[in-house]
Design an enzyme around this catalytic site. Structure first.
Site, PDB file in Angstrom:
ATOM      1  N   LEU A 234       0.817  -1.214   0.000  1.00 24.26           N
ATOM      2  CA  LEU A 234       0.000   0.000   0.000  1.00 24.26           C
ATOM      3  C   LEU A 234       0.848   1.261   0.000  1.00 24.26           C
ATOM      4  CD1 LEU A 234      -2.695  -1.033   2.652  1.00 24.26           C
ATOM      5  CD2 LEU A 234      -2.928  -1.043   0.160  1.00 24.26           C
ATOM      6  N   GLY A 235       2.032   1.175   0.567  1.00 30.70           N
ATOM      7  CA  GLY A 235       2.919   2.327   0.636  1.00 30.70           C
ATOM      8  C   GLY A 235       4.217   1.949   1.317  1.00 30.70           C
ATOM      9  N   GLY A 237       7.898   3.795   3.380  1.00 29.76           N
ATOM     10  CA  GLY A 237       8.588   4.961   3.913  1.00 29.76           C
ATOM     11  C   GLY A 237       9.953   4.573   4.434  1.00 29.76           C
ATOM     12  N   GLY A 240       9.738   1.433   6.841  1.00 26.55           N
ATOM     13  CA  GLY A 240       9.259   0.144   6.360  1.00 26.55           C
ATOM     14  C   GLY A 240       8.151   0.281   5.339  1.00 26.55           C
ATOM     15  N   LYS A 241       7.483  -0.840   5.042  1.00 25.06           N
ATOM     16  CA  LYS A 241       6.406  -0.882   4.060  1.00 25.06           C
ATOM     17  C   LYS A 241       5.085  -1.219   4.736  1.00 25.06           C
ATOM     18  CE  LYS A 241       9.331  -2.359   0.163  1.00 25.06           C
ATOM     19  NZ  LYS A 241       9.538  -3.406  -0.869  1.00 25.06           N
ATOM     20  N   VAL A 242       3.995  -0.821   4.068  1.00 23.05           N
ATOM     21  CA  VAL A 242       2.651  -1.124   4.553  1.00 23.05           C
ATOM     22  C   VAL A 242       1.980  -2.043   3.543  1.00 23.05           C
ATOM     23  CG1 VAL A 242       0.421  -0.199   5.251  1.00 23.05           C
ATOM     24  CG2 VAL A 242       2.506   1.089   5.727  1.00 23.05           C
ATOM     25  N   LYS A 266       1.861  -2.703   8.826  1.00 27.72           N
ATOM     26  CA  LYS A 266       3.135  -2.018   8.651  1.00 27.72           C
ATOM     27  C   LYS A 266       4.262  -2.923   9.128  1.00 27.72           C
ATOM     28  CE  LYS A 266       5.637   2.260   9.706  1.00 27.72           C
ATOM     29  NZ  LYS A 266       5.559   3.584  10.367  1.00 27.72           N
ATOM     30  N   ASP A 362       5.583  15.987  10.800  1.00 23.89           N
ATOM     31  CA  ASP A 362       5.640  16.015   9.336  1.00 23.89           C
ATOM     32  C   ASP A 362       4.239  15.975   8.748  1.00 23.89           C
ATOM     33  OD1 ASP A 362       6.754  16.070   6.834  1.00 23.89           O
ATOM     34  OD2 ASP A 362       7.156  13.919   6.739  1.00 23.89           O
TER      35      ASP A 362
END
Length: 522
Positions: A234-235, A237, A240-242, A266, A362
Site C-alpha cells: 500500500l505504501g 517509507g 518500512g512498508k505497509v 506495517k 511532518d
C-alpha cells in the site's frame, strides 16, 4: 492454595524437647530421626500436591509448556557464562529458542529468553513459583516483565520470561562498567513514572517491549497468511512498508483476500537501528490516544527482529492522491475537501489540548488518510509527544518535516512546537485550494532566498485564489459569496504561515474558522 513450609514440624520438635525433662541421647536421636523422616514424607507429599495445583492454574493461562531438555539445550546446560542474575530461590539464565516452535535453538539465533531455574531443595521456592505464575498468568501490564512459559516436573521448576536487553535500573545507576549506558534525566524520570514507589532498582528491569491488553497480539505466521505473504504493497517509507491484508471481523484470524475485514500491516525494516524505537513509540502513543480522526491501531506483532503494527484499512488512501493524482483517483469537490480539513484540524486540536501534548512533526497531504466515506484520519507516523521539561517546545536531533511544509524556525533550529503544526496545516489548506504542490509554489534554488521569501510566496498564492484556484473547484463557488470566501480563506492561510510563531492561530481557532466556513458558505 497456599503452600505450607516445614516450620510446623520444627515447632513439634521443640515442643517434644520441652516436655522431656531429662531425655537420654539415644531417645533424642530416635525422636529426631523419626521427625526428620516425617518431615521428608510430608515435603514430598506437599510437593506433589503443589505440582497438581500449579498444573491446574496453568491450564487457565496462555503460557507455553516447555520441556526441561529443551531449556537445558537452550541455555547450553545452564552454562555459567549465560547467567543473568541470582536470587534467593534460584538463578536466571539467558537462552535461545525457535521463534515459532519454541524448541531449543542454536545459541545466538532465534528468540532470546530469560529462564529462571529454582533450586530443588525446600518448599519456599515452590511457593514463590506458584505466586509468580498466579500473578503474571492473570495480570498483564506494560511495565511488568512478561511471563512466557514454564517447565514443571518431579525434579525441576523453571519459568520463562521475555528477555530484557538493557538489564536492570540498578546497573545503569550504580555500575561503573563501560557496557552499561548512563541514563539521562528524561529517561530516569520516564522510568520512575512507570515504577511502583516500593520497587527496588535491582528489580526494575529495563526492557524493549511495552504493549497493552487492549490490542490484539498477532503472530508472524498469521500476518503472512493475512497478507498473502506480504504481496500487496500500500505504501512505503523510511521505516518500512505497509501491506494490505484480510482477517475475520470478530476474531482477527487470517482470512482469504476480499473476505472479512481489510487491514493495513506495517512491517518495520529489521536492519533499521531506529525501527524498534519507532515501533514502540507508535504503540505507546496510540494505546493512550483515541480520536475519530486518528487511524486506529488494531494490534501488533514482535517476533525476534521482526516488528509489525496492524491498523484499520483506509479505503480511499490519502488526500495527496485525490488532490494531485486526479487522473487515477476520484477528484474531490469543495464540500468533501472542507469536511476533510475540519476532521484533520479537529484531531490536531485534540492533540494540542491533551494533558500530554502531541504534535505532528511532518504534517502533509499524504499524512491525511481517508476512509470509505472520505472522513479524514491522521496517520500516526511522525506523531510525537512534546518534552516533559517544556510544554512549549521540544528540540529534536533530526529534522523530520518535509521542507516545504516546515515552519522557518523548525527548518533553521529543529525546534518543534504547536505552532509548527499550524504552519504545516496552512500549507495543506493552500494546496487543497489551488491543487498545486507546495514545492512547486516554492521553487527556489537559493536557500537564503527560500528562507526570506517563503512566506511571501505562499501569501501570494493565498491572496490570488481567483487566479490559482484548482479548476475542479470553479463551479463550486458561484455568485458573490466567492470573493468573500476567498478573502476569508486567504486571511486564514496568511495567519497560519506567518513567520512569527506567536502570530499564528491555535488549532482550536483554525477549527472554529473552518466550521464557520461550513455554516456561512455552504
Amino acid at each position: 492454595m497456599e503452600i505450607e513450609n516445614y516450620e510446623n514440624g520444627k515447632d513439634d520438635i521443640a515442643s517434644n524437647r520441652h516436655q522431656e525433662k531429662k531425655p537420654s541421647s539415644i531417645k533424642r536421636f530416635v525422636n529426631l530421626t523419626v521427625t526428620a523422616q516425617s518431615i521428608s514424607a510430608n515435603r514430598e507429599a506437599k510437593t506433589a500436591r503443589n505440582s497438581r495445583v500449579l498444573v491446574a492454574i496453568l491450564q487457565s493461562f496462555k503460557l507455553k509448556s516447555c520441556t526441561f531438555n529443551d531449556l537445558n539445550v537452550a541455555t547450553r546446560k545452564f552454562h555459567p557464562d549465560g547467567m543473568l542474575g541470582q536470587r534467593g530461590f534460584g538463578c536466571v539464565y539467558e537462552g535461545w529458542v525457535d521463534e515459532n516452535t519454541f524448541a531449543a535453538a542454536k545459541w545466538g539465533t532465534g528468540l532470546v529468553i530469560a529462564i529462571k531455574r529454582y533450586r530443588n531443595e525446600g518448599t519456599l521456592g515452590d511457593r514463590d513459583c506458584l505466586t509468580v505464575i498466579n500473578s503474571l498468568g492473570k495480570f498483564r501490564h506494560p511495565n511488568i516483565v512478561k511471563l512466557i512459559g514454564y517447565c514443571l516436573d518431579k525434579k525441576h521448576r523453571l519459568l520463562v520470561y521475555e528477555y530484557m536487553p538493557q538489564g536492570s535500573l540498578d546497573t545503569h545507576l550504580f555500575s561503573r562498567k563501560s557496557e552499561f549506558q548512563p541514563l539521562s534525566w528524561k529517561l530516569r524520570l520516564a522510568r520512575a513514572l512507570s515504577v511502583n514507589t516500593d520497587a527496588k532498582t535491582s528489580k526494575f528491569i529495563i526492557g524493549s517491549m511495552s504493549v497493552t491488553a487492549n490490542l490484539k497480539e498477532f503472530i508472524l505466521t498469521d500476518l503472512e497468511r493475512a497478507t498473502s505473504n506480504f504481496e500487496e504493497v500500500l505504501g512505503k517509507g523510511s521505516s518500512g512498508k505497509v501491506f494490505k491484508g484480510w482477517v475475520h471481523e470478530n476474531t482477527y484470524a487470517p482470512s482469504t483476500p476480499n473476505i472479512g475485514l481489510p487491514i493495513a500491516v506495517k512491517r518495520f525494516i529489521p536492519e533499521r537501528t531506529q525501527g524498534h524505537a519507532e515501533w514502540q513509540m507508535e504503540i505507546d502513543l496510540l494505546r493512550e490516544c483515541s480520536h475519530p480522526n486518528l487511524v486506529k491501531l488494531l494490534g501488533y506483532c514482535s517476533e525476534g527482529r521482526e516488528h509489525f503494527l496492524v491498523y484499520e484499512y483506509m479505503q480511499n488512501r490519502d488526500l495527496d492522491t485525490h488532490i494531485f493524482k486526479w487522473e487515477i483517483y476520484q477528484k474531490l469537490h469543495w464540500e468533501v475537501r472542507l469536511k476533510i480539513l475540519i476532521g484533520a484540524a479537529r484531531c490536531l486540536a485534540f492533540f494540542h489540548t491533551a494533558k500530554q501534548i502531541v504534535v505532528c512533526r511532518d504534517l502533509k497531504t499524504s499524512r491525511i488518510l481517508l476512509d470509505e466515506n472520505f472522513n479524514a484520519k491522521l496517520s500516526p507516523h511522525q506523531l510525537t509527544r512534546l518534552s516533559l521539561s517544556s510544554k512549549d517546545t521540544d528540540v529534536t536531533t533530526r529534522s523530520a518535516a518535509t521542507l516545504c511544509y516546515a515552519a522557518p524556525e523548525y527548518v533553521k533550529s529543529g525546534i518543534i512546537s504547536l505552532e509548527t503544526d499550524v504552519y504545516a496545516f496552512g500549507v495543506v489548506l493552500l494546496e487543497i485550494m489551488t491543487g498545486i504542490r507546495a514545492d512547486e509554489m516554492l521553487h527556489f534554488t537559493d536557500s537564503i532566498t527560500y528562507y526570506n521569501d517563503k512566506e511571501k510566496r505562499l501569501v501570494h498564492y493565498a491572496t490570488s485564489l481567483n487566479t490559482y484556484l484548482d479548476p475542479w473547484l470553479d463551479d463550486n463557488f458561484p455568485g458573490g459569496a466567492r470573493s468573500q470566501l476567498f478573502a476569508f480563506i486567504a486571511s486564514l492561510i496568511t495567519k497560519c504561515v506567518d513567520s512569527s510563531p506567536s502570530n499564528r492561530p491555535s488549532m482550536s481557532e483554525v477549527v472554529e474558522s473552518l466550521e464557520l466556513i461550513a455554516v456561512e458558505f455552504i
